[in-house]
Motif scaffolding. Structure first.
Motif, PDB file in Angstrom:
ATOM      1  N   GLU A   1       5.531   8.579  -9.100  1.00 10.99           N
ATOM      2  CA  GLU A   1       4.219   8.949  -9.657  1.00 10.99           C
ATOM      3  C   GLU A   1       3.655   7.873 -10.565  1.00 10.99           C
ATOM      4  O   GLU A   1       2.444   7.657 -10.625  1.00 10.99           O
ATOM      5  N   ALA A   2       4.550   7.179 -11.275  1.00 15.69           N
ATOM      6  CA  ALA A   2       4.087   6.109 -12.175  1.00 15.69           C
ATOM      7  C   ALA A   2       3.444   4.999 -11.355  1.00 15.69           C
ATOM      8  O   ALA A   2       2.392   4.457 -11.730  1.00 15.69           O
ATOM      9  N   LEU A   3       4.039   4.672 -10.219  1.00 15.01           N
ATOM     10  CA  LEU A   3       3.460   3.619  -9.373  1.00 15.01           C
ATOM     11  C   LEU A   3       2.127   4.086  -8.773  1.00 15.01           C
ATOM     12  O   LEU A   3       1.141   3.340  -8.767  1.00 15.01           O
ATOM     13  N   ALA A   4       2.102   5.328  -8.280  1.00 14.54           N
ATOM     14  CA  ALA A   4       0.849   5.843  -7.694  1.00 14.54           C
ATOM     15  C   ALA A   4      -0.269   5.784  -8.735  1.00 14.54           C
ATOM     16  O   ALA A   4      -1.397   5.368  -8.438  1.00 14.54           O
ATOM     17  N   HIS A   5       0.048   6.166  -9.961  1.00 15.31           N
ATOM     18  CA  HIS A   5      -0.952   6.178 -11.027  1.00 15.31           C
ATOM     19  C   HIS A   5      -1.420   4.756 -11.339  1.00 15.31           C
ATOM     20  O   HIS A   5      -2.627   4.491 -11.455  1.00 15.31           O
ATOM     21  N   ALA A   6      -0.481   3.825 -11.445  1.00 16.49           N
ATOM     22  CA  ALA A   6      -0.834   2.434 -11.785  1.00 16.49           C
ATOM     23  C   ALA A   6      -1.741   1.833 -10.706  1.00 16.49           C
ATOM     24  O   ALA A   6      -2.713   1.129 -11.012  1.00 16.49           O
ATOM     25  N   ILE A   7      -1.441   2.125  -9.452  1.00 16.31           N
ATOM     26  CA  ILE A   7      -2.268   1.560  -8.361  1.00 16.31           C
ATOM     27  C   ILE A   7      -3.651   2.200  -8.376  1.00 16.31           C
ATOM     28  O   ILE A   7      -4.668   1.529  -8.209  1.00 16.31           O
ATOM     29  N   LYS A   8      -3.687   3.506  -8.599  1.00 14.11           N
ATOM     30  CA  LYS A   8      -4.980   4.231  -8.573  1.00 14.11           C
ATOM     31  C   LYS A   8      -5.926   3.721  -9.667  1.00 14.11           C
ATOM     32  O   LYS A   8      -7.154   3.812  -9.533  1.00 14.11           O
ATOM     33  N   GLN A   9      -5.348   3.167 -10.746  1.00 16.35           N
ATOM     34  CA  GLN A   9      -6.187   2.668 -11.845  1.00 16.35           C
ATOM     35  C   GLN A   9      -6.915   1.377 -11.494  1.00 16.35           C
ATOM     36  O   GLN A   9      -7.834   0.956 -12.200  1.00 16.35           O
ATOM     37  N   ILE A  10      -6.506   0.697 -10.429  1.00 13.43           N
ATOM     38  CA  ILE A  10      -7.133  -0.587 -10.096  1.00 13.43           C
ATOM     39  C   ILE A  10      -8.541  -0.316  -9.548  1.00 13.43           C
ATOM     40  O   ILE A  10      -8.704   0.468  -8.600  1.00 13.43           O
ATOM     41  N   ALA A  11      -9.522  -0.962 -10.131  1.00 13.86           N
ATOM     42  CA  ALA A  11     -10.911  -0.757  -9.661  1.00 13.86           C
ATOM     43  C   ALA A  11     -11.008  -1.223  -8.213  1.00 13.86           C
ATOM     44  O   ALA A  11     -10.524  -2.305  -7.862  1.00 13.86           O
ATOM     45  N   GLY A  12     -11.614  -0.396  -7.387  1.00 19.40           N
ATOM     46  CA  GLY A  12     -11.756  -0.741  -5.965  1.00 19.40           C
ATOM     47  C   GLY A  12     -10.807   0.039  -5.079  1.00 19.40           C
ATOM     48  O   GLY A  12     -10.955   0.048  -3.866  1.00 19.40           O
ATOM     49  N   VAL A  13      -9.826   0.710  -5.708  1.00 18.23           N
ATOM     50  CA  VAL A  13      -8.892   1.539  -4.925  1.00 18.23           C
ATOM     51  C   VAL A  13      -9.508   2.919  -4.720  1.00 18.23           C
ATOM     52  O   VAL A  13      -9.846   3.603  -5.687  1.00 18.23           O
ATOM     53  N   LEU A  14      -9.667   3.293  -3.466  1.00 20.29           N
ATOM     54  CA  LEU A  14     -10.170   4.646  -3.179  1.00 20.29           C
ATOM     55  C   LEU A  14      -9.028   5.646  -3.287  1.00 20.29           C
ATOM     56  O   LEU A  14      -9.137   6.668  -3.946  1.00 20.29           O
TER      57      LEU A  14
END
Ligand SMILES: O=C[C@H](O)[C@H](O)[C@H](O)COP(=O)(O)O
Length: 278
Positions: free
Chosen positions: A222-235
């Motif tokens: 979940e920590a990785l999913a959250h970190a990736i989702k925070q990147i602008a441009g990630v749907l």
């Protein structure tokens, strides 16, 4: 792969689909989510074979292939955005690329993940159906990358940010004819496939004292999913984690990303069922 091995895998998927539908398809279901991929084909087949009146059921697709599947089976498709306000799906079925001990999933191997996630999140129950190759104790064991749906305009920036998170050689997925360029999703976005060097940690690993914050390259799911989702441009990120639908309902929310149960078919026709902790 030999044709015998390939047909054994297809039989494994079919066995899992039949068991998943038999055990979970709600009598008098009004709204049913249908995922994407090769395994879901057998789920639709199993639903069609039910001795049930399906004429009052609407099936919610998760993309182009999924809609074609519903329509070709003679079932009624209704787009997600045409659902009456506040509709909660009775159930949603979908495949996965890998599933871990806690039923976290990697999805998006077939370039569908965004619609799959919003449909799962709107369902009381999400049931995962796969062949037994997909069951691994930790994510990124056999399956080597996380699919991520990104806005084309931000793709290179997202690649850079993924490297900062520790991804090794993340890449924009190309079509099977590489000169045609990047593959486009149902939303006309790109998919970035992001490998990470270590299998992902579960909540149990973190509870046992292992650091899953990514500091030393080890990430908890979940920590990785959250970190990736925070990147602008990630749907959306092809990790389905967090609460199950039933756990979310217990907290007053609607659905969850994680399946309440996963069915894994084996080549001998038997099916292994894993259920999430309630
Ligand atoms: O992008 C595709 C979806 O997430 C699929 O559900 C996933 O890739 C599993 O597909 P299959 O059933 O073909 O293994």
């Amino acid at each position: 792969m030999s044709s015998n091995a390939a047909s054994a895998i297809e039989e494994a998927k079919r066995a899992a689909a039949m068991a998943a539908v038999r055990d979970n398809y709600p009598k008098d279901a009004k709204y049913v989510g249908i995922g994407s991929g090769t395994t879901i084909v057998y789920v639709v087949e199993a639903i069609k074979n039910l001795a049930a009146d399906l004429s009052r059921t609407s099936f919610i697709p998760t993309g182009y292939q999924s809609k074609q599947l519903i329509v070709s089976a003679g079932l009624t498709a209704i787009e997600f955005d045409a659902l009456p306000e506040g509709t909660v799906l009775d159930i949603s079925f979908d495949g996965a690329d890998e599933v871990d001990d806690e039923l976290n999933c990697i999805k998006g191997g077939g370039a569908c993940l965004f619609q799959e996630k919003i449909v799962a999140l709107q369902a009381k129950k999400f049931i995962c159906v796969a062949d037994s190759r997909k069951l691994q104790s930790r994510l990124l064991s056999s399956w080597k990358y996380i699919p991520i749906e990104v806005a084309p305009i931000a793709a290179y920036r997202v690649l850079r940010k993924l490297k900062e998170l520790g991804s090794v050689n993340p890449a924009i997925r190309l079509t099977t004819v590489p000169k045609q360029g990047p593959l486009k999703t149902d939303q006309d976005f790109f998919i970035i496939d992001a490998p990470f060097p270590h299998p992902l940690l579960t909540k149990k690993d973190v509870a046992a004292g292992i650091d899953g914050s990514g500091k030393d390259g080890h990430w908890e799911v979940e920590a990785l999913a959250h970190a990736i989702k925070q990147i602008a441009g990630v749907l959306e990120v092809g990790i389905f984690a967090g609460p199950t639908g039933l756990q979310a309902q217990a907290r007053g929310a609607v659905g969850g990303q994680k399946p309440i149960a996963a069915y894994f078919g084996k080549s001998d026709g038997t099916v292994l069922v894993r259920k999430a902790l309630q």
